[in-house]
Write an enzyme that holds these catalytic residues in place. Structure first.
Site, PDB file in Angstrom:
ATOM      1  N   GLU A   1       9.079  -1.197 -12.984  1.00 24.58           N
ATOM      2  CA  GLU A   1       9.653  -2.261 -12.156  1.00 24.58           C
ATOM      3  C   GLU A   1      10.620  -3.185 -12.896  1.00 24.58           C
ATOM      4  O   GLU A   1      11.574  -3.689 -12.301  1.00 24.58           O
ATOM      5  CB  GLU A   1       8.529  -3.099 -11.519  1.00 24.58           C
ATOM      6  CG  GLU A   1       7.781  -2.399 -10.398  1.00 24.58           C
ATOM      7  CD  GLU A   1       6.585  -1.593 -10.879  1.00 24.58           C
ATOM      8  OE1 GLU A   1       5.768  -1.172 -10.038  1.00 24.58           O
ATOM      9  OE2 GLU A   1       6.475  -1.363 -12.108  1.00 24.58           O
TER      10      GLU A   1
ATOM     11  N   GLU B   1       0.025   2.418  -9.172  1.00 26.70           N
ATOM     12  CA  GLU B   1      -0.911   1.397  -8.701  1.00 26.70           C
ATOM     13  C   GLU B   1      -1.883   1.967  -7.672  1.00 26.70           C
ATOM     14  O   GLU B   1      -3.067   1.628  -7.671  1.00 26.70           O
ATOM     15  CB  GLU B   1      -0.125   0.220  -8.119  1.00 26.70           C
ATOM     16  CG  GLU B   1       0.612  -0.569  -9.193  1.00 26.70           C
ATOM     17  CD  GLU B   1       1.655  -1.521  -8.624  1.00 26.70           C
ATOM     18  OE1 GLU B   1       1.637  -2.703  -8.997  1.00 26.70           O
ATOM     19  OE2 GLU B   1       2.500  -1.074  -7.819  1.00 26.70           O
TER      20      GLU B   1
ATOM     21  N   ALA C   1       7.189   2.110  -4.619  1.00 21.03           N
ATOM     22  CA  ALA C   1       7.423   1.436  -3.342  1.00 21.03           C
ATOM     23  C   ALA C   1       8.861   1.732  -2.910  1.00 21.03           C
ATOM     24  O   ALA C   1       9.695   2.154  -3.717  1.00 21.03           O
ATOM     25  CB  ALA C   1       7.182  -0.060  -3.473  1.00 21.03           C
TER      26      ALA C   1
ATOM     27  N   GLY D   1       4.413   1.705  -7.401  1.00 24.29           N
ATOM     28  CA  GLY D   1       3.343   1.667  -6.405  1.00 24.29           C
ATOM     29  C   GLY D   1       2.483   2.921  -6.404  1.00 24.29           C
ATOM     30  O   GLY D   1       1.314   2.870  -6.017  1.00 24.29           O
TER      31      GLY D   1
END
Length: 260
Positions: free
Chosen positions: A134, A114, A66, A111
């Site tokens: 993260e 994911e 992200a 992300g």
């Protein structure tokens, strides 16, 4: 809608969706997620599209994560909304009635990992790297990483990867069941297309029902899952595809499925 960060190319029933933010290693900001959601809606409603491939533009990254620059300024309320929106978009991938293949080239971190896990099948190039780093930023995965990774690789390995933030290469990702195939980078998209074409040659209603049965059944006990399977199995027998498939088998010919 004009797309700045994603692109869609249709070819022979396959939709190739590419994340295109090369300067940010295809990192996912809110705008990119919104554009991805719009492309998914387009693919869902396009009867010509039978399968979807998601990949990253360039050779370095599938999606490197992200967008940290965007996230760094968020309040807790904004962060929750961002997490929920990312979860929503990835759930749309999971619930898409058409098969979705992740063609993972380069970094699939945070992300990006994911995003790949929301797809039905993951194919990796040999230079692919996976991870949920993260905790090194003082946060946790927010786009369903804490939920999908344990379901795919088991709780112990998922906790190890999330707690340490370690990256793993394509070979290890294959060994733990995170990806189903590893190929040369030059062959990645062709291999994803080959798999999509093989799937598309089968009964499309059966593929849709199989996906639903797997996704629903894995969240339940075996007895409930068996009921879900039996119901879906029975529905197949109301279709022309079932009659064509079994008729072709008995007549020793190639079936011609119409998705009806």
């Amino acid at each position: 809608m004009d797309y700045k960060n994603v692109s869609l190319k249709k070819e022979d029933g396959i939709a190739l969706i590419t994340i295109e933010r090369p300067k940010a290693l295809n990192a996912l900001n809110y705008e990119t997620l919104k554009e991805l959601e719009c492309l998914l809606n387009s693919a869902r409603n396009d009867e010509e599209i039978k399968a979807v491939i998601i990949t990253g533009g360039g050779e370095k990254a599938f999606v490197a994560g992200a967008d940290i620059a965007e996230m760094s300024k968020m309040t807790p309320v904004e962060a929750k909304k961002f997490s929920e929106f990312g979860q929503h978009v990835f759930r749309e991938i999971e619930l898409l009635s058409k098969p979705v293949i992740a063609a993972v080239n380069g970094f699939a971190l945070g992300g990006g990992c994911e995003l790949s896990m929301a797809c039905d099948i993951r194919i990796a190039s040999k230079n692919a790297k996976f991870g949920q780093p993260e905790v090194g930023l003082g946060i946790i995965p927010g786009f369903s990483g804490t939920q999908r990774l344990p379901r795919l690789v088991g709780t112990s390995k998922a906790k190890e990867l999330i707690f340490t933030g370690d990256m793993i290469n394509a070979e290890e990702a294959y060994n733990i069941g995170l990806v189903s195939k590893v190929v040369e980078q030059s062959e990645l998209i062709n291999e994803a297309k080959k798999i999509a074409q093989k799937i598309m040659s089968k009964g499309q209603l059966a593929i849709k029902l199989a996906k639903e049965a797997i996704n629903k059944g894995i969240e339940t006990d075996i007895d409930t899952g068996n009921t879900i399977e039996a119901d879906a199995f029975a529905l197949c027998f109301s279709t022309n595809d079932q009659k064509e498939g079994m008729g072709a088998f008995l007549e020793k010919r190639t079936p011609k499925f119409e998705g009806k």
